[in-house]
Scaffold this motif. Structure first.
Motif, PDB file in Angstrom:
ATOM      1  N   GLY A   1       0.824  -1.209   0.000  1.00  0.00           N
ATOM      2  CA  GLY A   1       0.000   0.000   0.000  1.00  0.00           C
ATOM      3  C   GLY A   1       0.855   1.254   0.000  1.00  0.00           C
ATOM      4  O   GLY A   1       0.523   2.249  -0.670  1.00  0.00           O
ATOM      5  N   MET A   2       1.971   1.247   0.731  1.00  0.00           N
ATOM      6  CA  MET A   2       2.877   2.393   0.749  1.00  0.00           C
ATOM      7  C   MET A   2       3.472   2.643  -0.635  1.00  0.00           C
ATOM      8  O   MET A   2       3.576   3.795  -1.078  1.00  0.00           O
ATOM      9  CB  MET A   2       4.001   2.173   1.765  1.00  0.00           C
ATOM     10  CG  MET A   2       3.606   2.367   3.209  1.00  0.00           C
ATOM     11  SD  MET A   2       5.048   2.383   4.305  1.00  0.00           S
ATOM     12  CE  MET A   2       5.927   3.833   3.706  1.00  0.00           C
ATOM     13  N   VAL A   3       3.862   1.581  -1.308  1.00  0.00           N
ATOM     14  CA  VAL A   3       4.446   1.730  -2.644  1.00  0.00           C
ATOM     15  C   VAL A   3       3.429   2.328  -3.609  1.00  0.00           C
ATOM     16  O   VAL A   3       3.747   3.223  -4.405  1.00  0.00           O
ATOM     17  CB  VAL A   3       4.962   0.366  -3.158  1.00  0.00           C
ATOM     18  CG1 VAL A   3       5.388   0.467  -4.615  1.00  0.00           C
ATOM     19  CG2 VAL A   3       6.116  -0.129  -2.292  1.00  0.00           C
ATOM     20  N   ILE A   4       2.197   1.844  -3.530  1.00  0.00           N
ATOM     21  CA  ILE A   4       1.148   2.379  -4.417  1.00  0.00           C
ATOM     22  C   ILE A   4       0.927   3.864  -4.142  1.00  0.00           C
ATOM     23  O   ILE A   4       0.852   4.672  -5.074  1.00  0.00           O
ATOM     24  CB  ILE A   4      -0.153   1.582  -4.232  1.00  0.00           C
ATOM     25  CG1 ILE A   4       0.038   0.135  -4.713  1.00  0.00           C
ATOM     26  CG2 ILE A   4      -1.300   2.242  -4.986  1.00  0.00           C
ATOM     27  CD1 ILE A   4      -1.151  -0.763  -4.436  1.00  0.00           C
TER      28      ILE A   4
ATOM     29  N   SER B   1       2.550   8.358   1.929  1.00  0.00           N
ATOM     30  CA  SER B   1       2.587   6.922   1.666  1.00  0.00           C
ATOM     31  C   SER B   1       2.288   6.121   2.927  1.00  0.00           C
ATOM     32  O   SER B   1       1.599   5.092   2.878  1.00  0.00           O
ATOM     33  CB  SER B   1       3.958   6.529   1.119  1.00  0.00           C
ATOM     34  OG  SER B   1       4.261   7.245  -0.057  1.00  0.00           O
ATOM     35  N   PHE B   2       2.802   6.590   4.064  1.00  0.00           N
ATOM     36  CA  PHE B   2       2.588   5.878   5.323  1.00  0.00           C
ATOM     37  C   PHE B   2       1.114   5.854   5.703  1.00  0.00           C
ATOM     38  O   PHE B   2       0.543   4.800   5.981  1.00  0.00           O
ATOM     39  CB  PHE B   2       3.410   6.546   6.427  1.00  0.00           C
ATOM     40  CG  PHE B   2       3.433   5.771   7.714  1.00  0.00           C
ATOM     41  CD1 PHE B   2       4.371   4.781   7.928  1.00  0.00           C
ATOM     42  CD2 PHE B   2       2.516   6.044   8.711  1.00  0.00           C
ATOM     43  CE1 PHE B   2       4.392   4.061   9.125  1.00  0.00           C
ATOM     44  CE2 PHE B   2       2.520   5.337   9.897  1.00  0.00           C
ATOM     45  CZ  PHE B   2       3.459   4.344  10.105  1.00  0.00           C
ATOM     46  N   LEU B   3       0.482   7.030   5.689  1.00  0.00           N
ATOM     47  CA  LEU B   3      -0.933   7.103   6.056  1.00  0.00           C
ATOM     48  C   LEU B   3      -1.819   6.421   5.012  1.00  0.00           C
ATOM     49  O   LEU B   3      -2.708   5.636   5.347  1.00  0.00           O
ATOM     50  CB  LEU B   3      -1.349   8.567   6.220  1.00  0.00           C
ATOM     51  CG  LEU B   3      -2.811   8.816   6.607  1.00  0.00           C
ATOM     52  CD1 LEU B   3      -3.124   8.187   7.958  1.00  0.00           C
ATOM     53  CD2 LEU B   3      -3.121  10.310   6.643  1.00  0.00           C
ATOM     54  N   GLY B   4      -1.554   6.700   3.732  1.00  0.00           N
ATOM     55  CA  GLY B   4      -2.359   6.086   2.677  1.00  0.00           C
ATOM     56  C   GLY B   4      -2.169   4.583   2.604  1.00  0.00           C
ATOM     57  O   GLY B   4      -3.129   3.842   2.362  1.00  0.00           O
ATOM     58  N   GLY B   5      -0.932   4.124   2.814  1.00  0.00           N
ATOM     59  CA  GLY B   5      -0.680   2.685   2.780  1.00  0.00           C
ATOM     60  C   GLY B   5      -1.410   1.947   3.881  1.00  0.00           C
ATOM     61  O   GLY B   5      -1.942   0.850   3.659  1.00  0.00           O
ATOM     62  N   PHE B   6      -1.465   2.560   5.067  1.00  0.00           N
ATOM     63  CA  PHE B   6      -2.191   1.910   6.164  1.00  0.00           C
ATOM     64  C   PHE B   6      -3.689   1.856   5.866  1.00  0.00           C
ATOM     65  O   PHE B   6      -4.346   0.844   6.142  1.00  0.00           O
ATOM     66  CB  PHE B   6      -1.938   2.659   7.467  1.00  0.00           C
ATOM     67  CG  PHE B   6      -2.674   2.084   8.648  1.00  0.00           C
ATOM     68  CD1 PHE B   6      -2.218   0.926   9.253  1.00  0.00           C
ATOM     69  CD2 PHE B   6      -3.822   2.688   9.126  1.00  0.00           C
ATOM     70  CE1 PHE B   6      -2.897   0.384  10.336  1.00  0.00           C
ATOM     71  CE2 PHE B   6      -4.507   2.158  10.204  1.00  0.00           C
ATOM     72  CZ  PHE B   6      -4.036   1.003  10.814  1.00  0.00           C
ATOM     73  N   MET B   7      -4.228   2.932   5.298  1.00  0.00           N
ATOM     74  CA  MET B   7      -5.659   2.945   4.983  1.00  0.00           C
ATOM     75  C   MET B   7      -5.995   1.933   3.894  1.00  0.00           C
ATOM     76  O   MET B   7      -7.033   1.263   3.953  1.00  0.00           O
ATOM     77  CB  MET B   7      -6.082   4.348   4.565  1.00  0.00           C
ATOM     78  CG  MET B   7      -5.964   5.377   5.670  1.00  0.00           C
ATOM     79  SD  MET B   7      -6.501   7.035   5.184  1.00  0.00           S
ATOM     80  CE  MET B   7      -8.255   6.761   4.945  1.00  0.00           C
ATOM     81  N   LEU B   8      -5.120   1.804   2.901  1.00  0.00           N
ATOM     82  CA  LEU B   8      -5.363   0.818   1.843  1.00  0.00           C
ATOM     83  C   LEU B   8      -5.249  -0.612   2.368  1.00  0.00           C
ATOM     84  O   LEU B   8      -6.010  -1.490   1.971  1.00  0.00           O
ATOM     85  CB  LEU B   8      -4.377   1.027   0.697  1.00  0.00           C
ATOM     86  CG  LEU B   8      -4.607   2.231  -0.213  1.00  0.00           C
ATOM     87  CD1 LEU B   8      -3.524   2.279  -1.286  1.00  0.00           C
ATOM     88  CD2 LEU B   8      -5.985   2.176  -0.866  1.00  0.00           C
ATOM     89  N   ALA B   9      -4.306  -0.829   3.267  1.00  0.00           N
ATOM     90  CA  ALA B   9      -4.041  -2.187   3.745  1.00  0.00           C
ATOM     91  C   ALA B   9      -4.931  -2.582   4.910  1.00  0.00           C
ATOM     92  O   ALA B   9      -4.961  -3.761   5.275  1.00  0.00           O
ATOM     93  CB  ALA B   9      -2.571  -2.325   4.159  1.00  0.00           C
ATOM     94  N   PHE B  10      -5.663  -1.638   5.503  1.00  0.00           N
ATOM     95  CA  PHE B  10      -6.429  -1.967   6.705  1.00  0.00           C
ATOM     96  C   PHE B  10      -7.473  -3.058   6.471  1.00  0.00           C
ATOM     97  O   PHE B  10      -7.641  -3.920   7.343  1.00  0.00           O
ATOM     98  CB  PHE B  10      -7.103  -0.721   7.271  1.00  0.00           C
ATOM     99  CG  PHE B  10      -7.823  -0.985   8.564  1.00  0.00           C
ATOM    100  CD1 PHE B  10      -7.120  -0.996   9.756  1.00  0.00           C
ATOM    101  CD2 PHE B  10      -9.186  -1.243   8.592  1.00  0.00           C
ATOM    102  CE1 PHE B  10      -7.762  -1.251  10.953  1.00  0.00           C
ATOM    103  CE2 PHE B  10      -9.837  -1.503   9.780  1.00  0.00           C
ATOM    104  CZ  PHE B  10      -9.124  -1.502  10.963  1.00  0.00           C
ATOM    105  N   PRO B  11      -8.222  -3.060   5.357  1.00  0.00           N
ATOM    106  CA  PRO B  11      -9.162  -4.182   5.164  1.00  0.00           C
ATOM    107  C   PRO B  11      -8.473  -5.547   5.198  1.00  0.00           C
ATOM    108  O   PRO B  11      -8.988  -6.484   5.813  1.00  0.00           O
ATOM    109  CB  PRO B  11      -9.778  -3.888   3.786  1.00  0.00           C
ATOM    110  CG  PRO B  11      -9.658  -2.418   3.623  1.00  0.00           C
ATOM    111  CD  PRO B  11      -8.365  -2.053   4.282  1.00  0.00           C
TER     112      PRO B  11
END
Length: 300
Positions: A35-38, A83-93
Motif C-alpha cells: 500500500g505504501m508503494v502504491i 505513503s505511510f498514512l495512505g498505505g495503512f488505509m489501503l491495507a487496513f481491510p
C-alpha cells in the motif's frame, strides 16, 4: 515427576498459535508495504487533494495557493508521510481480515456474530471522522490561522516590488508543516469517531454499562472539552463543533450500550437464567422497584 510428553502436548498449541500469529503479521506487513508503494507513486496528486481546504481559504483573500520546501529533503519526507498514512488505509481491510482469521477459530458462533460488526464499523467510523475533519473542521481552522495575515493598503497580498507601497505579512507555508497539521486533524477526528464502537464493544463484554456511562456524564463533558482544546486550533467555533460532535457520539454510545444490555437480558430470560426477583433484590434502593414490590405485596 511429570511426563515430558504431556508437557510437549500442552505447549504444542501455543507454538502453533505463535507460528500462525507470525504468519498473519508478515502478511499484514507485506500488505502495508504494498500500500505504501502504491501511494508513493501517486503522492503528488494526493498532496494536491489535501491542499484543497487551504487553497479555498487563500483564494477568498485573492492569494495564490503556493507552498514551499524549506529544506532539500522535505519533498521526499512529504511523500513518505503520505505513503505511510495512505498505505495503512489501503491495507487496513486486509489487516482486519488477517486479525479476524486469527481470532475467529477461538470464538463461539455467537461471539463471532458479535465481534464481526465492530470490525466492519471501525474503519467506517474512522473514514467518517476523517471526512468530517477534512471537509468541515480543516477549512475553519485554516480560515482562523490565516486571519492573522497583514495585507497592504489595497486589501490584497502585496509581494515583490509592490511591497514598498505598504507592509505585507502573508502566508508562505511549508509543505511539510501543512501536511503535519492536516494529518493531525484527520487522525484525531478519525479516532474520536471510534468512541461509539469502543464503548459498545466494552458494553458487549460487560466492562461498562449504560447506567455507569450516564452517571459519569459530567466528567465526560469535562474530558471532551479538554480534548477539544488539545486537538483543535484556539478558536471557539472549531472547539464547539468538536465538542458537540464528540458529546453526541457519547450519548449515542450510551443508547447503543443500553440496547446491547437489553438484548443480553432478553436472551438470558429466554434461556431461563434471568430472574426478575433477583433483579429487584439487587436494587433495594430503587424507588421504582420498591413501589413495585409494595404493590405486589398488597396483591398477595
Amino acid at each position: 515427576m511429570s511426563n515430558p510428553d504431556e508437557i510437549d502436548d500442552s505447549t504444542a498449541p501455543l507454538i502453533e498459535h505463535l507460528a500462525e500469529l507470525r504468519t498473519r503479521l508478515i502478511h499484514s506487513v507485506l500488505a502495508f508495504i504494498a500500500g505504501m508503494v502504491i501511494c508513493f507513486t501517486v503522492a503528488t496528486p494526493v498532496f494536491n487533494f489535501l491542499t484543497a481546504p487551504l487553497c479555498e481559504v487563500l483564494a477568498e483573500s485573492g492569494q495564490d495557493c503556493a507552498l514551499i520546501f524549506i529544506s532539500p529533503q522535505e519533498g521526499f519526507f512529504v511523500a513518505i508521510k503520505i505513503s505511510f498514512l495512505g498505505g495503512f488505509m489501503l491495507a487496513f481491510p486486509f489487516i482486519g481480515f488477517q486479525l479476524w482469521r486469527f481470532v475467529a477459530p477461538g470464538l463461539y458462533k455467537s461471539e463471532k456474530g458479535a465481534f464481526l460488526p465492530f470490525l466492519v464499523a471501525s474503519p467506517f467510523m474512522f473514514i467518517l471522522g476523517a471526512s468530517f475533519a477534512f471537509y468541515v473542521v480543516t477549512p475553519l481552522a485554516y480560515d482562523f490561522f490565516l486571519g492573522f495575515q497583514q495585507f497592504g493598503a489595497t486589501g490584497e497580498a502585496i509581494t515583490g516590488e509592490e511591497v514598498t507601497q505598504g507592509l505585507s505579512v502573508v502566508f508562505q507555508g511549508s509543505a511539510q508543516e501543512y501536511l503535519n497539521l492536516t494529518i493531525k486533524f484527520i487522525v484525531a477526528f478519525g479516532l474520536c469517531f471510534q468512541l461509539p464502537v469502543l464503548l459498545t464493544l466494552m458494553g458487549k463484554a460487560g466492562l461498562v454499562s449504560a447506567e455507569g456511562l450516564g452517571s459519569v456524564r459530567k466528567y465526560a463533558v469535562v474530558a471532551i472539552l479538554v480534548l477539544a482544546a488539545l486537538v483543535t486550533p484556539p478558536d471557539v467555533i472549531t472547539q464547539i463543533i468538536l465538542f458537540v460532535v464528540v458529546y453526541g457520539l457519547y450519548e449515542i454510545s450510551i443508547f447503543l450500550v443500553a440496547h446491547v444490555e437489553k438484548k443480553r437480558e432478553e436472551k438470558l430470560r429466554a434461556d431461563g437464567y434471568y430472574d426478575d426477583e433477583d433483579e429487584m433484590d439487587a436494587h433495594p434502593d430503587d424507588p421504582v422497584m420498591a413501589e413495585f414490590e409494595a404493590e405486589d405485596g398488597k396483591d398477595k
